[in-house]
Design an enzyme around this catalytic site. Sequence first.
Site, PDB file in Angstrom:
ATOM      1  N   CYS A  21     113.146  58.530  52.678  1.00 48.87           N
ATOM      2  CA  CYS A  21     113.497  58.770  51.268  1.00 48.87           C
ATOM      3  C   CYS A  21     114.968  58.502  50.994  1.00 48.87           C
ATOM      4  CB  CYS A  21     113.161  60.212  50.923  1.00 48.87           C
ATOM      5  SG  CYS A  21     114.202  61.348  51.854  1.00 48.87           S
ATOM      6  N   CYS A 118     111.290  55.172  62.664  1.00 54.14           N
ATOM      7  CA  CYS A 118     110.320  54.106  62.482  1.00 54.14           C
ATOM      8  C   CYS A 118     109.273  54.293  63.571  1.00 54.14           C
ATOM      9  CB  CYS A 118     110.993  52.738  62.617  1.00 54.14           C
ATOM     10  SG  CYS A 118     109.796  51.394  62.586  1.00 54.14           S
ATOM     11  N   PHE A 762      97.730  53.485  63.807  1.00 58.78           N
ATOM     12  CA  PHE A 762      97.678  53.656  65.274  1.00 58.78           C
ATOM     13  C   PHE A 762      96.394  54.324  65.757  1.00 58.78           C
ATOM     14  CE2 PHE A 762     102.009  54.432  63.561  1.00 58.78           C
ATOM     15  CZ  PHE A 762     102.496  53.171  63.779  1.00 58.78           C
ATOM     16  N   ARG A 876      96.156  54.432  69.684  1.00 59.17           N
ATOM     17  CA  ARG A 876      96.562  53.212  70.392  1.00 59.17           C
ATOM     18  C   ARG A 876      96.404  53.337  71.918  1.00 59.17           C
ATOM     19  NH1 ARG A 876     102.194  50.597  68.363  1.00 59.17           N
ATOM     20  NH2 ARG A 876     101.569  48.434  68.429  1.00 59.17           N
ATOM     21  N   PHE A 878      93.626  54.059  73.388  1.00 63.31           N
ATOM     22  CA  PHE A 878      92.281  54.634  73.427  1.00 63.31           C
ATOM     23  C   PHE A 878      91.886  55.110  74.825  1.00 63.31           C
ATOM     24  CE2 PHE A 878      87.754  54.695  72.251  1.00 63.31           C
ATOM     25  CZ  PHE A 878      87.853  55.155  70.950  1.00 63.31           C
ATOM     26  N   GLY A1046      91.427  43.247  66.146  1.00 62.04           N
ATOM     27  CA  GLY A1046      91.290  43.103  64.686  1.00 62.04           C
ATOM     28  C   GLY A1046      91.696  41.722  64.221  1.00 62.04           C
ATOM     29  N   GLN A1158     104.762  43.898  68.393  1.00 57.40           N
ATOM     30  CA  GLN A1158     103.691  44.818  68.804  1.00 57.40           C
ATOM     31  C   GLN A1158     103.964  45.375  70.197  1.00 57.40           C
ATOM     32  OE1 GLN A1158     100.808  45.894  66.967  1.00 57.40           O
ATOM     33  NE2 GLN A1158     102.336  45.186  65.512  1.00 57.40           N
ATOM     34  N   GLU A1225      97.826  46.882  71.630  1.00 55.99           N
ATOM     35  CA  GLU A1225      97.898  48.164  72.319  1.00 55.99           C
ATOM     36  C   GLU A1225      98.548  48.099  73.695  1.00 55.99           C
ATOM     37  OE1 GLU A1225      93.883  50.439  71.492  1.00 55.99           O
ATOM     38  OE2 GLU A1225      93.529  48.313  71.774  1.00 55.99           O
TER      39      GLU A1225
HETATM   40  S1  FES Z   1     107.363  52.944  60.244  1.00 56.78           S
HETATM   41 FE1  FES Z   1     108.863  51.415  60.441  1.00 56.78          FE
HETATM   42  S2  FES Z   1     107.734  49.636  60.058  1.00 56.78           S
HETATM   43 FE2  FES Z   1     106.213  51.163  60.085  1.00 56.78          FE
HETATM   44  S1  FES Z   2     110.979  62.293  53.217  1.00 56.12           S
HETATM   45 FE1  FES Z   2     113.020  62.830  53.099  1.00 56.12          FE
HETATM   46  S2  FES Z   2     113.662  62.690  55.103  1.00 56.12           S
HETATM   47 FE2  FES Z   2     111.547  62.420  55.280  1.00 56.12          FE
END
Ligand code: FES
Ligand code: FES
Length: 1285
Positions: A21, A118, A762, A876, A878, A1046, A1158, A1225
Amino acid sequence: PFAVHLSGTKYGCGVGGCGACTVMLSTYDPIAKKIRHHPANSCLLPISSLHGAAVTTVEGVGSIKNRINPIQERLAKCHGSQCGFCTPGMVMSIYALLRNHVKPSMEQIISALDGNLCRCTGYRPIIDSYASFAKQTCCQLRGTGQCCLDQEELGLIKLFILTFLKTYKSLSFPPQRIVQEQQRKTLIFCSKRTTWISPSTLKELLELKAKYPKAPLVVGNTSLGLKKNDCDAYHPVILHPLRIPEMQVFSITDDGIVIGAACCLAQLRDILMETIPKLPEEKTKIYQALLQQLRTLAGEQIRSMASLGGHVVSRGSAWDLNPILSAGKSVLNLASDGGKRQIFLNDQFLAGHKHADIEPKEVIVSVLIPYSTKDEFISAFRQADRQKNAFSIVNAGLRVLFSPGTDTIVDLSILYGGIGSTTLSARKSCEKLIGRQWNDQMLSEACKLVLEEISLPPSASGGKVEYRRTLLVSFLFRFYLEVLHGLHQMYPFRYAELSQDKMSALGMLQSGVPQGVQVYQDVDPGQSPQDPVGRPVMHQSGIKHTTGEAVYIDDIRPVDGELSLAVVTSVKAHAKIKSIDISEALQVPGVINVVTAKDVPGKNGNDEEEAFAKDKVFLALREVICVGQIICAVVAETLTQAKCGAKKVKIAYEDLQPVLTIKDAIKHNSYITKERKLEKGDIEKGFKSADKIIEGELHMGGQEHFYLETNSVLVIPRMEDKEMDVYVSTQHATDVQKLVASALNLQSNKIMCHTKRVGGAFGGKITKPSFFAVIAAVAANKTGRPVRFALERDMDMLITGGRHPFFGKYKVGFMKDGRIMAADFQCYINGGCTKDESELVIEYIVLKVDNAYNIPNLRVRGHACKTNLPSNTAFRGFGFPQAGLFVETCIVAVATKTGLPHEKVREINMYKGVNRTAFKEKFDAENLWKCWKECLVKSDYHSRKTKVEEFNRKNYWKKKGIAIIPMKFSVGFNATYFHQAGALVHIYLDGSVLVTHGGIELGQGIHTKMLQIASRELKIPLSYIHFCETSSTTVPNGKYTAGSVGTEINARAVQDACQILWKRLDPIRRKNPKGKWEDWISEAHKKSISLSATGYFKGYVTDMNWESKKGHAFPYFLYGAACSEVEIDCLTGAHKNIRTDIVMDASFSINPAIDIGQIEGAFIQGVGLYTLEEIYFSPEGEQLTLSPDTYKIPAVCDIPEQFHVYLLPNSCNSIAIYSSKGVGEAGFFLGSSVFFAIRDAVAAARKERGLPLDFTLNSPLTVERIRMACDDIFTKMVSVPFPQK
Ligand code: FES
Ligand code: FES
Ligand SMILES: Cc1cc2nc3c(=O)[nH]c(=O)nc-3n(C[C@H](O)[C@H](O)[C@H](O)COP(=O)(O)OP(=O)(O)OC[C@H]3O[C@@H](n4cnc5c(N)ncnc54)[C@H](O)[C@@H]3O)c2cc1C
């Protein structure tokens, strides 16, 4: 925000922990006459605090419509986005950095990303893309001397910098705001329940505080704001002191630095960094200690919002600055309408003792942080689950003052955080040590005293008691040595230098700037330049991810009459529902209705699951079988109202006995399926022929999917025929369609499912989204209005389950030369309360547990346990990540017993040549060996191993470890129909092409590859081809997008459709061979040739017969190897990932950038599973880790400093399209190389300490497990019985 519809900013957690955010705030400081730009977590920003500020969201940085910014372009071109949900936040963090530092250092770039998570990429490409903005701009293509940025792009960056300086600065801070701020009026905002007052003078603030003594002073809102989700928690008056000049001061006085209480922690850091070099070193010891804590405290967004005053006053248990501020004798400058006074920020203040605390009418105006003196030593320590952006498990501030020129203690302060409800002081211990010399006897007494005084009973909240107690003394020891080292430096002739062994205890591990290398095969030089197959084409949505224009479910604009939905979940793991009282909920303003099981017109569950649970599974009716099971749903005009309504629903339970753990389930014979069993050779004979037999166990914890986009669905009932549009974030639209239809008692043809893209899945969005879609659809059906249901992070984590926890028992017989003769494996997984995918997962564990090893006599038995936990599901890999770790643990056990190098035991037992698995499937291990050998060479394994050993001989308290792991990964499913796929390709009259297929974009770049395939097959440029959405109306009955296949199965369907069309165009082309594509299309239309075709792929032929225990269970195998090196800190359990080399047999990669993405992303997720991510349950079965605060996925700081990925050259695969392989995976399990490298380091520590080497390390290898395995005098100190007071 709905008024302007700026949906680029994402909502991932709501508690400041994920950074999705992030926005940039710009505020004008009328005194300094400066504009301050900083990143902020918008989820914690009170709207009233924004008056006078300019907010820049990702839309303000650049857009496709206007012009994209180089930050966005670079990130997309470097393949820095996959699902794209975290991407706007990444862009904003870097944008804010560049606004303040046009040429930042790489360290600043990394630190700017501290607060951004991420789950997809593994961060490497994100860092690479921003490296081009760093001072050392050129990446030098990893030593080749060339630059990866072409001239055009470099020009763009220069242009970008100029643009910054000239245009954006004024654009993002409108001049009228400056005028407003100069007027300095009091601002008052009123809502129904709360009045927000932002005074502009201290006098006014003090008057207000006198009038409203209970009113909080909200500055960053990072402490108070965490309670915002509680609809009953509110403050009638809130004071906002950000505009008070006295609270923003910074001055250097005779006694020390004075910093305004409203200054944020990032300002404090910048001030310290600027001031320290200007002062004599001896005066700066406390400042250095503060700086050290500030480097790892939270993320940059929180550091830029959280104030020093808020930090001091809120006195959180794990707050990092309070121990050191207190040890350093900081002073709080207080003011009230009655006058000013000063108090010490000491342990009594921190403990909240009335006589030492601030009065309700007082505010902290500023904090005086004194200078240190020559004979004083101050240090700060912290250890968290993750190096950065994680609350400390324990932190400490320690200070000693000596009588001048001696080591006689005159004053001593020892404070710890993370132990009690606030910072604790070992005051009595310190008093007893005054007058003592700084020597080993003093240390040992200090440890004893501290352990007695700092109370941490075995049942203390937060657990990890032994570990936390060990940290108390480990920090003390490190301080002791730091001081000895300092004394030697000051008086080299009086105090001896520390031995090399002891020196190794100094310093915390800190990761450096990560660097990556990716090597893949170029396409054939003869390939047409227009043909994109095999080239690293950018993700089709890459730019849209970076500009925030990519639309996810919750970004869809509100539709007319839309309602929000919140669910009520079980608080009991196993109970009968005696009653559900919704009367109070219906009284909450805005609540429209409450949906229970009785409102489901059709089937309230998937047949199989329903039979299994002996009850309704979408909405529970009579019995609940786990905490988090959904019982009913409240629909209201707004989400806040729905959540308030949900809180008012009263449910009466009658407790039943729950089964929670695998151990419990074994005891109660509680299983989901029959035992799955495979046998090969003659196990009894094998054991008889073995020189030795060992037995052991391995426990592995589960894993949260932690996709950045939580489960979300929007259901829109149509006006006619009971049709419904379901916009849903799922991997399995067909399941959603089927279950919504059956719950509403409709045919599937009335339910249209749409999925444009999914913000990470995932495996977690295969079976679960149907539940949420059904509940929203039932609510929509009942109310006749559209219903939106986007889960909050805590709810998503509570309800959905994750990777299966695993327990394995092994018995292995082997020869002295390392050959394994026989193995008997018992594998258990905790399936949770319903069947879900657990049967398949245990089957895959049994089928895949051999990994790369040919064990001649093998018996594997698998059991899926039924417990009262939320039902675990696909994730991922499995089952393979659990099975692989288990067998590698056996290999390590054999290597330990035989004394052979681990890699030798691996090599001896690896499959060689053409072979058969335990279920008789034939395969060739040639590429397994190629990967292994290539990995040994590329990683320079043998010489680095020698260096690791050399390092370990010299360093007692820090150890390095290295491990290389081979992998045989089976791709796909053990049934043909799972691999079927469909596609629909239209050619329009202008020649443009629309491709659709049944696969879903989860970030894995499936659509990008489909466009590449269509481009090759139709021989037209990519620019002609478009993909719109996956929908049940265009391609029906799609299987779930999973199992690494997939892309390739849908690719076959797209290829099929394109080839049909190409063939239809044949006569036209032959007639006009030199004609353009557009001419052919127009001609074909005139000739009434259909320009639309469906394509279909029947699926790879696979089968598995569990009766005969034989089968061709998987279409093909994929091989790989990874070598990782780590360093551990034996005193704290911290570790740092130094280097990883991965060699992967991806065969011919359709898109190497996507495939490497990946591999890297999966690897880092694996590192998370094996070393970081830990789920905690209460003894009653309630999951306690429900947010990024408590559940730590890997962050930027966790990636290897050197991360090298090589795709094995000259490999082919006759089974998949264009000789490719599915790599979605496989990289995951290779994360275990980090696990085994850590184990190697721990073994080195244990060897030196004379401890047994046949120890077991369970997964995840958290800081706690690592520290406690490096048994030493400190762990022994805490294992004595807890002192009774
Ligand atoms: S959470 Fe970073 S690309 Fe999906
Ligand atoms: S939505 Fe604000 S830090 Fe995660
Ligand atoms: C995601 C996240 C990660 C974090 N990570 C860390 C971490 O790793 N280490 C760490 O130490 N901390 C961490 N924190 C905590 C953070 O340091 C504190 O929340 C922060 O310092 C509080 O400051 P604030 O301005 O936001 O306080 P607010 O929430 O605005 O206010 C908190 C309280 O302080 C009072 N107050 C504020 N200013 C004054 C004043 N001048 N005089 C009197 N009372 C005042 C208010 O009345 C209120 O009761 C983290 C927080 C979050 C949300």
